[in-house]
Scaffold this active site. Structure first.
Site, short mmCIF file in Angstrom:
data_model
loop_
_atom_site.label_atom_id
_atom_site.label_comp_id
_atom_site.label_asym_id
_atom_site.label_seq_id
_atom_site.Cartn_x
_atom_site.Cartn_y
_atom_site.Cartn_z
N GLU A 64 43.51 37.73 74.69
CA GLU A 64 43.11 37.78 75.77
C GLU A 64 42.76 38.92 75.79
O GLU A 64 43.42 40.03 75.24
CB GLU A 64 43.90 37.07 76.99
CG GLU A 64 45.31 37.51 76.99
CD GLU A 64 46.00 37.41 78.58
OE1 GLU A 64 45.70 37.07 79.58
OE2 GLU A 64 47.55 37.98 77.75
N LYS B 163 41.19 34.47 81.87
CA LYS B 163 40.45 33.49 80.90
C LYS B 163 39.69 32.52 80.66
O LYS B 163 38.75 33.00 80.15
CB LYS B 163 41.50 32.45 81.20
CG LYS B 163 42.63 33.55 80.05
CD LYS B 163 44.45 32.69 80.23
CE LYS B 163 45.66 33.04 80.04
NZ LYS B 163 46.09 34.68 80.45
N ASN C 209 44.49 41.73 79.05
CA ASN C 209 44.53 41.68 80.49
C ASN C 209 44.04 42.97 81.47
O ASN C 209 44.74 43.71 80.62
CB ASN C 209 46.55 42.30 79.93
CG ASN C 209 47.36 41.13 78.95
OD1 ASN C 209 47.11 40.14 79.61
ND2 ASN C 209 47.03 40.92 77.91
N SER D 152 51.76 44.99 80.18
CA SER D 152 53.64 45.81 80.14
C SER D 152 53.46 46.14 79.10
O SER D 152 52.82 46.23 78.01
CB SER D 152 54.41 44.40 80.50
OG SER D 152 54.05 43.38 79.75
N ARG E 270 45.55 45.81 78.45
CA ARG E 270 46.24 45.51 77.19
C ARG E 270 45.12 44.55 76.68
O ARG E 270 45.55 43.22 77.19
CB ARG E 270 47.33 45.36 76.92
CG ARG E 270 47.97 45.32 74.98
CD ARG E 270 49.54 45.14 75.39
NE ARG E 270 49.25 43.53 75.27
CZ ARG E 270 50.53 43.21 76.23
NH1 ARG E 270 51.47 43.45 76.72
NH2 ARG E 270 50.15 41.68 76.43
N LYS F 211 44.39 25.99 78.01
CA LYS F 211 44.71 27.12 78.22
C LYS F 211 44.25 27.07 79.59
O LYS F 211 43.09 26.97 80.30
CB LYS F 211 44.46 28.82 78.93
CG LYS F 211 44.46 29.12 76.76
CD LYS F 211 44.10 30.33 76.32
CE LYS F 211 45.14 30.40 75.65
NZ LYS F 211 44.30 32.89 75.19
N ARG G 234 53.57 42.38 68.68
CA ARG G 234 54.54 41.37 68.77
C ARG G 234 54.55 40.77 68.25
O ARG G 234 53.45 39.88 67.44
CB ARG G 234 54.13 41.14 70.99
CG ARG G 234 54.52 41.90 71.87
CD ARG G 234 54.16 41.06 73.03
NE ARG G 234 52.88 40.68 73.15
CZ ARG G 234 51.82 39.66 73.64
NH1 ARG G 234 52.37 39.34 75.02
NH2 ARG G 234 50.84 39.62 73.80
N GLU H 58 48.26 33.52 84.25
CA GLU H 58 48.90 34.76 83.76
C GLU H 58 50.37 34.68 83.65
O GLU H 58 51.06 34.42 83.74
CB GLU H 58 48.13 36.09 83.82
CG GLU H 58 47.16 36.13 84.60
CD GLU H 58 46.89 36.79 83.17
OE1 GLU H 58 46.58 36.95 82.05
OE2 GLU H 58 44.85 36.08 83.22
N GLY H 59 50.99 35.92 82.39
CA GLY H 59 52.16 35.89 81.96
C GLY H 59 53.43 34.73 81.03
O GLY H 59 54.77 35.38 80.73
P1 ADP Z 1 49.20 34.88 79.23
O1 ADP Z 1 48.67 35.06 79.86
O2 ADP Z 1 50.75 33.83 79.44
O3 ADP Z 1 49.87 36.01 78.34
P2 ADP Z 1 47.99 34.55 76.80
O4 ADP Z 1 45.97 34.11 76.51
O5 ADP Z 1 48.22 35.94 76.22
O6 ADP Z 1 48.17 34.42 77.94
O7 ADP Z 1 49.20 33.27 75.72
C1 ADP Z 1 49.81 33.49 75.96
C2 ADP Z 1 50.37 33.09 73.92
O8 ADP Z 1 49.76 32.48 73.70
C3 ADP Z 1 49.81 34.21 72.92
O9 ADP Z 1 50.47 35.80 73.49
C4 ADP Z 1 49.39 34.22 72.23
O10 ADP Z 1 50.66 34.20 71.30
C5 ADP Z 1 48.90 32.30 72.18
N1 ADP Z 1 47.49 32.14 72.33
C6 ADP Z 1 47.47 32.19 73.00
N2 ADP Z 1 45.93 31.99 72.84
C7 ADP Z 1 45.92 31.66 71.54
C8 ADP Z 1 44.76 30.76 71.30
N3 ADP Z 1 43.99 30.87 70.89
N4 ADP Z 1 46.05 30.79 69.22
C9 ADP Z 1 46.85 31.15 68.74
N5 ADP Z 1 48.32 31.40 69.12
C10 ADP Z 1 47.66 31.51 71.06
MG MG Z 2 48.82 37.30 77.42
#
Ligand code: ADP
Ligand code: MG
Length: 618
Positions: free
Chosen positions: A284, A448, A286, A291, A268, A505, A594, A509-510
């Site tokens: 990102e 990442k 996945n 999920s 995803r 970051k 989402r 994950e998660g």
């Molecule tokens: P995880 O693996 O924890 O899902 P993500 O990279 O998807 O990591 O980050 C979690 C959440 O943080 C994302 O679903 C998004 O809502 C927010 N987020 C992540 N990166 C960004 C970004 N560059 N700008 C704004 N919000 C972000």
């Molecule tokens: Mg995510």
């Protein structure tokens, strides 16, 4: 002086801080609590050179939005948004308050695709100049009444939505009930959801959909470049023991010469539509435990159902809802992997958490797999795998049950490995001949840190020699920076002085792990101190912060609705299956929107930040 005022009924909290911020200084609105957007607000955006996303006009796209556009010009006057609506907006209904008269000719009004251009200041001036004024009646009573009507309608529709969710399994474990995460069928509650789909531009949606197969190929190619994986993660490995353990398994497979002939990817890729640039940018991808293929398909069905029922009243059409076959597409991929494996007596092993609030999303997939193919799924935790699994000549057995496909819905976070037993289980599964979704190399390819390495000049292009494809994929990359090596000192300084523009970051994950706002500066300063001794900066990447377009949504949690300013994140699923050199499957596989309140940084549904939603294409 001419003022243009946009009034939104049913949007009490809408951008009021910004509006007051702007108008307060002009003293035009005073302290009136009305939900208004102002011309000045629009003009500020435009004057600031940031006209790519006219917020106010997006607001009008909302199905529940009964808006009227008033032009105050000297003695007053107005024209009705209804006209504007009929020309530009497929959603929402215009209302003419106070007897404003429409005098703009259609040619002077914006077309759907040129919202940005039209909102340029010179054009607004023209637009306003051509409006003849009649009278202005600021009918706040009527506005109040409208809000009441909206509330009553929502109160009416919410039980319908809740009944549908309950009857159709759009449910999650109810955290307030003990044992709901471990005992199937005990303590279920509807999944947190958006009552109606949220507007999403069709072209950006299509862009994301079209990237799915490219990202599938990219992940597959990266996963096969063992040297790249090991080198790209080398510095992370030193400071992050979790990544180090995964890399150890990867190295061990290489040493033992154990090749994974059949590779299954259930991916995803998540995106945000960045308001500042108007670009669709990847958050990102996945590659493990992607999920909501199950519940994501269901929320699309729920929205279709509600629009079939109530769409007319709100100008919503089912044609604007894209098909979403995520659940079936995932089931298809699992079934094909089982077929490629070629042992009809073998089952799919779903590796799960002991406690899982999102278990029904998983059960949906298993149930659909059985219905469509039919193929059995068994569920085990890593601890149970440790206790029950054995290899006979690399063939995986749980007890006496042969396994064809190992599908991970856990194993992506350090907490999933509380003891050595879980790590031994992961290693055993990886060593087996069963198809792993994901294999250790696919898991690592979704890191990442890899995302950030691919964003470096020329790196993505090494994996995507077709220039057109590489250009298309790169276009979706946000700014990504390593915190070590060349140029890092400069970007760290920049992030310390302007933390709002970045997300820090860690390699996790998660959900719930990222660092935002002022914490970015604080953490970076601390990490800089530690750097001399530990090189801890390598455990993180820096990412450009995206600011998605703000919508207004009715969010529904635990049976209670609230109207919120929201932002959305689009996930597009992809399925990929390769057996040796033969690519058996490479598909875009449905989607998930989402949506979360606009002031929440994080985004996961399971992590409790966002709700399930679906896109309404505009
Ligand atoms: P995880 O693996 O924890 O899902 P993500 O990279 O998807 O990591 O980050 C979690 C959440 O943080 C994302 O679903 C998004 O809502 C927010 N987020 C992540 N990166 C960004 C970004 N560059 N700008 C704004 N919000 C972000
Ligand atoms: Mg995510």
């Amino acid at each position: 002086m001419t003022h243009l005022k946009l009034m939104g009924h049913g949007y009490p909290p809408l951008l009021s801080h910004q509006i007051h911020g702007v108008w307060g200084s002009h003293g035009v609105w005073g302290s009136h609590p009305s939900p208004c957007l102002s011309f000045t607000f629009l003009r500020n955006r435009i004057c600031g050179g940031n006209c790519s996303s006219p917020l106010a006009f997006q607001l009008l796209l909302h199905p529940w939005h009964h808006a009227s556009l008033h032009v105050h010009s000297g003695g007053g006057g107005g024209f009705c948004l209804q006209k504007l609506h009929s020309l530009r907006f497929s959603r929402g209904r215009g209302r003419c308050l106070g007897g404003g008269r429409i005098v703009c000719k259609s040619a002077q009004l914006p077309s759907a695709s040129s919202a940005t251009a039209v909102m340029r200041e010179d054009r607004i001036d023209k637009l306003v100049d051509r409006v003849e004024t009649t009278s202005v009646v600021q009918d706040w009573e009527e506005e109040k009444e409208m809000r009441m009507v909206m509330k009553e309608l929502v109160d009416l529709i919410v039980p319908e939505a809740l009944a549908w969710a309950s009857l159709n399994g759009l449910v999650v474990g109810d955290k307030s009930i003990k044992g709901s995460g471990t005992n199937v069928g005990l303590g279920m509650v509807h999944a947190p959801l958006s009552l109606f789909p949220t507007s999403f531009p069709q072209n950006a949606f299509m862009q994301a959909v079209q990237l799915a197969t490219d990202f599938n190929i990219l992940i597959d190619r990266v996963s096969q470049d063992t040297q790249f994986l090991q080198e790209a993660l080398a510095s992370t490995q030193k400071v992050d023991s979790f990544t180090a353990r995964l890399l150890d398994i990867h190295s061990q497979m290489l040493e033992e010469g154990l090749k994974q002939e059949i590779q299954l990817g259930l991916h995803r890729s998540d995106y945000m539509l960045d308001m500042a640039t108007g670009s669709l940018l990847q958050v990102e991808i996945n590659t493990i435990s992607s999920s909501f293929a199950g519940l994501g398909s269901l929320i699309s069905k729920l929205h279709r159902y509600l629009i079939e029922w109530y769409g007319d009243a709100f100008g919503l059409k089912v044609e604007n809802l894209p098909e979403n076959n995520a659940m079936d597409a995932f089931a298809e991929a699992l079934a094909l992997a089982w077929k490629e494996f070629g042992d009809t007596s073998a089952v799919v092993l779903m590796v799960v958490h002991k406690e899982e609030g999102n278990m029904y999303d998983q059960y949906w997939l298993a149930s659909r797999l059985w219905e469509l193919y039919p193929q059995k799924v068994i569920r085990r935790t890593l601890a149970e795998v440790a206790a029950e699994a054995k290899l006979r000549d690399r063939q995986l057995f749980i007890g006496e049950q042969a396994v064809s496909v190992v599908y991970y819905r856990s194993g992506y976070a350090p907490a999933d490995y509380p003891s050595e037993a879980e790590w031994m289980a992961r290693l055993l599964l990886e060593r087996s001949s069963a198809v792993k979704c994901p294999s250790i190399s696919y898991h690592l390819a979704g890191a990442k840190k890899i995302q950030q390495e691919l964003a470096k000049p020329g790196v993505l292009e090494r994996f995507m020699p077709d220039r057109e494809v590489a250009r298309k994929v790169r276009k979706s990359f946000a700014g990504l920076w390593s915190l070590e090596g060349e140029g890092s000192a400069q970007v760290i300084e920049e992030a310390i002085s302007n933390p709002q523009a970045f997300v820090l970051k860690p390699q996790r994950e998660g959900g719930g792990n990222n660092i935002y706002g002022a914490d970015v500066s604080t953490t970076l300063r601390e990490l800089q101190k530690d750097e001399e001794q530990q090189g801890l900066l390598a455990a993180y990447i820096l990412m450009q912060r995206m600011f998605p377009t703000i919508s207004s949504s009715y969010l529904l949690r635990n049976g209670i609705w609230s109207l919120e300013d929201t932002v959305s994140e689009l996930g597009v699923f992809g399925t990929y299956l390769r057996n040796g050199h033969n690519v058996v499957l490479n598909k875009e596989a449905g989607h998930l929107l989402r949506t979360k309140v606009s002031n929440s940084d994080e985004g996961g549904v399971a992590a409790g930040f966002a709700v399930l939603d679906s896109p309404y294409l505009t």
